[in-house]
Write a protein that holds these residues in place. Structure first.
Motif, PDB file in Angstrom:
ATOM      1  N   ILE A 158      19.440  20.126  59.134  1.00 22.53           N
ATOM      2  CA  ILE A 158      19.605  21.071  58.026  1.00 22.53           C
ATOM      3  C   ILE A 158      20.170  22.369  58.580  1.00 22.53           C
ATOM      4  O   ILE A 158      19.714  22.864  59.610  1.00 22.53           O
ATOM      5  CB  ILE A 158      18.262  21.328  57.316  1.00 22.53           C
ATOM      6  N   SER A 176      21.220  26.434  57.687  1.00 22.19           N
ATOM      7  CA  SER A 176      20.921  27.509  56.748  1.00 22.19           C
ATOM      8  C   SER A 176      21.512  28.801  57.289  1.00 22.19           C
ATOM      9  O   SER A 176      22.178  28.819  58.322  1.00 22.19           O
ATOM     10  CB  SER A 176      19.411  27.639  56.525  1.00 22.19           C
ATOM     11  N   ILE A 233      13.044  29.137  51.713  1.00 21.86           N
ATOM     12  CA  ILE A 233      13.663  27.843  52.014  1.00 21.86           C
ATOM     13  C   ILE A 233      12.731  26.974  52.847  1.00 21.86           C
ATOM     14  O   ILE A 233      12.617  25.760  52.607  1.00 21.86           O
ATOM     15  CB  ILE A 233      15.013  28.054  52.741  1.00 21.86           C
ATOM     16  N   LEU A 252      11.423  23.362  51.666  1.00 21.91           N
ATOM     17  CA  LEU A 252      11.642  22.126  52.413  1.00 21.91           C
ATOM     18  C   LEU A 252      10.325  21.414  52.695  1.00 21.91           C
ATOM     19  O   LEU A 252      10.254  20.182  52.658  1.00 21.91           O
ATOM     20  CB  LEU A 252      12.381  22.422  53.719  1.00 21.91           C
ATOM     21  N   ILE A 280      22.165  18.402  55.433  1.00 17.41           N
ATOM     22  CA  ILE A 280      21.818  19.228  54.276  1.00 17.41           C
ATOM     23  C   ILE A 280      22.144  20.682  54.592  1.00 17.41           C
ATOM     24  O   ILE A 280      21.908  21.159  55.705  1.00 17.41           O
ATOM     25  CB  ILE A 280      20.319  19.099  53.925  1.00 17.41           C
ATOM     26  N   ALA A 340      20.882  24.222  53.246  1.00 22.46           N
ATOM     27  CA  ALA A 340      19.791  24.775  52.444  1.00 22.46           C
ATOM     28  C   ALA A 340      19.821  26.290  52.535  1.00 22.46           C
ATOM     29  O   ALA A 340      19.792  26.851  53.631  1.00 22.46           O
ATOM     30  CB  ALA A 340      18.436  24.242  52.929  1.00 22.46           C
ATOM     31  N   LEU A 351      20.671  22.500  46.951  1.00 21.74           N
ATOM     32  CA  LEU A 351      20.915  21.976  48.291  1.00 21.74           C
ATOM     33  C   LEU A 351      22.217  21.184  48.279  1.00 21.74           C
ATOM     34  O   LEU A 351      22.511  20.479  47.303  1.00 21.74           O
ATOM     35  CB  LEU A 351      19.768  21.074  48.743  1.00 21.74           C
TER      36      LEU A 351
END
Length: 927
Positions: A438, A440, A485, A489, A537, A539, A794
């Motif tokens: 992920i 971010s 976030i 998650l 992903i 995010a 997302l």
């Protein structure tokens, strides 16, 4: 008579000849080596290990047969002619059945095995070969044609449109011809860098390219390792290095040898690495004989290919033997001399194959480099390449497989191949048994760096549970971050159905959300990481836009947002206290002052010379004597001053000239006063107008305050591509404004609003702006209404099954109120008051809809100046009077004595407007 010595020699020769004659079951395999393959006899040991494995396993050969190795010269040749001559002489003299020929036997020959294969066969090649060379050698390494098709599939999968290609020699570059030809068809922008002798120059060159995508392919995998080790040393010195979290490397060489120390260094560097291995079954390797200390799965690929070449010969000999036995042959006649390689032809004729060549084309077995099989041209077939891709702890995470033959794969596994091409990443996309990556971006309150938060808050620890090995100030993995976030998650993970996964959060290297660059299809930021398959992903406060939906798939939105404007709170704006005078320009004020003085002088002149003014009337006795000075110099100014402020006055002009002048002065005063009053509120409420902006039209109605957005962010993209005329006008205004109103991040925009002192407004997403405005020092305000509605979601890879799974979990969280609780927790309630602005809504209303002392401070200053000036005049009058008389004075009316005085001398004439005695009395001043 022969001597005894001679007899012994002859006996030995006869015995030796007998041994060679009566052992027809011996089958020879040979190899010629070059400078690299002859070093430490490593390759010779590998081949002998393979031969030993064949001889021990009697299923290959019968009891009366033996596979043996015969060596040759290890001196490299410097020309095709000399190399081919040596190969042919060796085949003719040794009569071997198979021949292993690495390319370093003749480095200048391009592909010595391919060239020799047209003279005699079977010859085994261990190296990359040459693109479209026409070789009919048995190629243990996948052919360059297959590898180019594989590289093209990989580039399409990762969506690389702009990358650096690193190679070591011309042969490596030529072997990528298929991929380079594809570049023009796919609009790939490839920067070519040749690996020179000075590795540091290449490292510097890669940094200068400012390109995070690097594809490296070398004829020698040693050069790949050397370059990466040099870059790792640069990183260890704390300098910028191309082996870091910013970069994604794809190593085109198969099975790059990675011993523990090298692997650990790559993990620590946090570089994102994609590498490929030949898929093989690991279990049977433990039974393989080896005289080399290194475990067989750590051998360089060429050594393992050499081992599998020997095993391939064994399998071909086995099928050949079984066919001969079926034909009725027994004993040593099962493997007659016709398995030997034919001599090289002496003319331009096609050489004949030995019987073993046909059987080699039929072999299929699982070797240490995966399935070993060959097609009619000797190319490696039916193999599978496994793709590993990741960074840090996920460096060896399997991403998928690429198969050379779909038909073979379906027959082997008895199931249908569900992918369109030869690349299969289905299992990886579902997230089973792997760590989901992920990406971010640091954006308050969505994601914080935990150490920075603890430094700011001091004693406060985070709400989320921290792993046991995390100590104060030292965090690893996901423990490095906290925020909305991270909590989201955590809750999504517990609500995803049918998927038990772990995840790892990393920051996007360029710190951007993601926008497609102009005139190209290259995406930046988090979206770019997802598009290029580097992460699963994205995010964060990622706005769902139409253009982004074409590149990635979005989940169900987890938060609604909108485009709003952040301004400095009107109460905190430091205005010029005398901006009350800004209603008129400075030239108007000077002209008005001149007009004031001019009219004062005219009134004075009229009073002095006009026979119908007060002075002349008083002199004729038609008015009291004190009226003669009604329009002296100072009194004329006072008359104009009182009329200027619409106040009463003692006397007005008596002459026609004076009255005419006064009338026009009053008209002038009315116009100026009402113009001033009408426009005064505009300057007093300069910043308050932005607080009431609710539409783009409202924003466009003002020009005093500059406004901007994050450069190439979602809001920038929204205004740039919006078909709405007002939004287009906003973008055009920002694009032409000076100084440039764009910023590189939200944090920079907030800082610019604070420093702008009301002259700059930042337009962005309301979610982050409202949180920033709620933080101390409480000098910011999210102004007006929402210019446009947006939502956060997302982002996952296009076609990823994670989209449906994550969407289902987010909808469940919404229906159960978890999302609402999370938003309230991070935006409203769960912060101590000393870290947030108390009574935020009430505070925002203050000074937005009403005048404040800050707005009117200039008025107070003017009053203070007037008070101070009048006090100075009072003191001056008092001092002047005392200086002139030398005594303090006190006046008494109607003959009364002054207080505290015993007597005095009366003075006649009086002072002031009432100088005439009334009722027979006399007013006197006693001194």
């Amino acid at each position: 008579m022969l001597s005894t010595t001679t007899k012994i020699i002859w006996v030995v020769l006869i015995i030796e000849l007998y041994v060679h004659v009566v052992q027809p079951g011996d089958v020879k395999i040979s190899a010629l080596f070059g400078q690299e393959t002859s070093r430490d006899n490593q390759y010779k040991s590998v081949i002998e290990d393979g031969i030993r494995y064949i001889n021990r396993n009697k299923t290959f050969l019968s009891d009366v047969h033996t596979l043996m190795f015969v060596g040759g010269s290890n001196t490299p040749s410097n020309s095709v002619y000399s190399a081919l001559d040596e190969v042919c002489d060796h085949i003719s003299s040794e009569r071997m059945s198979a021949f292993i020929l690495p390319e370093d036997k003749c480095p200048q020959c391009d592909d010595i095995a391919g060239i020799s294969s047209h003279a005699s066969n079977p010859i085994f090649s261990l190296d990359h070969g040459s693109f479209e060379s026409g070789s009919i050698a048995f190629k243990m390494h996948p052919s360059p044609e297959d590898m180019n098709a594989f590289y093209i599939d990989i580039m399409h999968y990762f969506n690389w449109l702009n990358f650096v290609l690193v190679y070591d020699d011309d042969k490596a570059y030529e072997n990528l011809e298929g991929m380079l030809n594809e570049a023009s068809l796919n609009r790939w922008n490839i920067t070519v860098v040749k690996l020179g002798n000075n590795l540091m120059d290449t490292v510097d060159n890669l940094i200068e390219q400012n390109n995070s995508n690097i594809f490296i392919y070398c004829s020698s995998e040693v050069r790949v390792r050397d370059l990466m080790n040099e870059a790792l040393r640069v990183l260890e010195r704390g300098e910028e290095s191309p082996v870091s979290s910013k970069y994604h490397w794809i190593v085109g060489n198969l099975d790059l040898a990675m011993e523990r120390e090298f692997y650990d260094s790559l993990e620590d560097s946090n570089v994102y690495l994609t590498r490929f291995t030949m898929n093989y079954t690991r279990e049977h390797q433990y039974a393989l004989p080896t005289s080399i200390n290194t475990p067989i799965n750590e051998w360089p690929l060429r050594e393992r290919l050499a081992f599998d070449a020997v095993i391939a010969v064994g399998h071909a000999l086995k099928t050949y033997r079984l066919d001969r036995e079926k034909a009725g042959n027994t004993g040593t006649s099962v493997l007659p001399g016709d398995t030997a390689m034919p001599n090289c032809p002496t003319s331009a004729t096609t050489p004949a194959d030995n019987d073993l060549t046909d059987h080699l084309r039929e072999v299929s077995f699982e070797g240490v480099t995966g399935n070993v099989a060959f097609d009619g041209n000797g190319n490696r077939a039916n193999y599978t390449i496994t793709i590993f891709s990741g960074q840090a702890e996920t460096l060896s995470q399997m991403r998928g497989d690429w198969v050379q033959s779909i038909d073979f794969w379906e027959a082997k596994w008895q199931k249908r191949w569900e992918n369109e091409g030869r690349l299969n990443v289905t299992y990886y996309q579902h997230g089973h048994d792997r760590v989901i990556r992920i990406v971010s971006v640091l954006a308050q309150p969505f994601l914080f760096n935990r150490e920075e938060v603890l430094d700011r808050r001091g004693e406060r620890r985070n709400k989320r549970q921290i792993s046991d090995d995390a100590t104060e100030g030292v965090y690893k993995g996901n423990d490095r971050f906290e925020g909305y976030i991270m909590d989201l998650l955590d809750r999504v993970k517990t609500h995803v159905k049918g998927l038990d996964f772990d995840y790892e959060v990393e920051l996007v290297p360029d710190g951007q959300y993601g926008i497609k660059k102009r005139y190209s299809d290259i995406w930046t930021g988090m979206i770019g990481e997802v598009v290029r398959k580097k992460v699963d992903i994205a995010a964060g406060p990622l706005t769902v836009t139409e253009e982004r939906e074409d590149a990635v798939d979005f989940t169900y939105p987890f938060m609604s947002s909108g485009i709003q404007m952040l301004i400095k709170h009107p109460k905190k704006v430091q205005h010029n206290p005398f901006r009350l005078f800004f209603v008129f320009g400075i030239e108007v004020w000077f002209i008005n002052l001149i007009v004031f003085l001019l009219v004062s002088v005219l009134l004075f002149v009229f009073n002095y010379f006009d026979p119908y003014e007060w002075k002349a009337i008083a002199e004729r006795g038609e008015a009291d004597e004190e009226n003669a000075g009604n329009f002296g110099c100072l009194n004329s100014m006072w008359f104009l001053t009182t009329t200027l402020f619409l106040q009463s006055f003692d006397k007005s002009p008596r002459s026609n000239a004076g009255r005419c002048l006064a009338s026009f002065w009053w008209i002038f005063v009315l116009i100026m006063v009402f113009l001033y009053l009408t426009n005064l509120s505009f300057f007093v409420n300069t910043t308050k107008r932005l607080a009431l902006v609710k539409t783009p039209h409202d924003l466009l109605q003002q020009i005093e305050v500059s406004y901007g957005v994050v450069k190439e962010g979602a809001t920038y993209d929204f205004f740039w591509k919006s078909p709405v005329p007002e939004y287009q006008r906003i973008w055009q205004h920002m694009n032409t404004d000076k100084p440039v109103p764009y910023v590189n991040s939200v944090a920079e925009g907030v800082d610019r609003v604070r420093k702008g002192n009301g002259n700059y407004a930042f337009i962005g997403e309301s979610g982050e702006l409202s949180y920033r405005a709620s933080q101390k020092p409480c000098d910011l305000l999210v102004a007006g209404g929402i210019l446009s509605r947006t939502s956060y979601a997302l982002a996952v890879q296009k076609g990823s099954p994670l989209a449906a799974q994550l969407s289902s979990a987010i909808e469940t969280l919404r229906d159960t109120g978890v999302l609402e609780d999370l938003q309230r927790e991070w935006w409203d309630l769960d912060e101590p008051s000393r870290y947030r602005c108390a009574n935020l809504t009430e505070y925002e209303r203050e000074a937005v809809f009403s005048m404040s002392a800050n707005d009117l401070q200039g008025t107070y200053y003017m009053l203070l100046i007037g008070i101070g000036f009048s006090l100075l005049m009072f003191i001056a009058d008092f001092v002047c009077k005392e200086t002139c008389t030398g005594k303090p004075t006190r006046s008494v009316r109607n003959g009364g004595p002054s207080s505290g005085m015993g007597g005095g001398m009366p003075i006649g004439g009086g002072i002031g407007s009432g100088s005439q005695p009334q009722g027979g009395g006399e007013e006197k001043m006693w001194i």
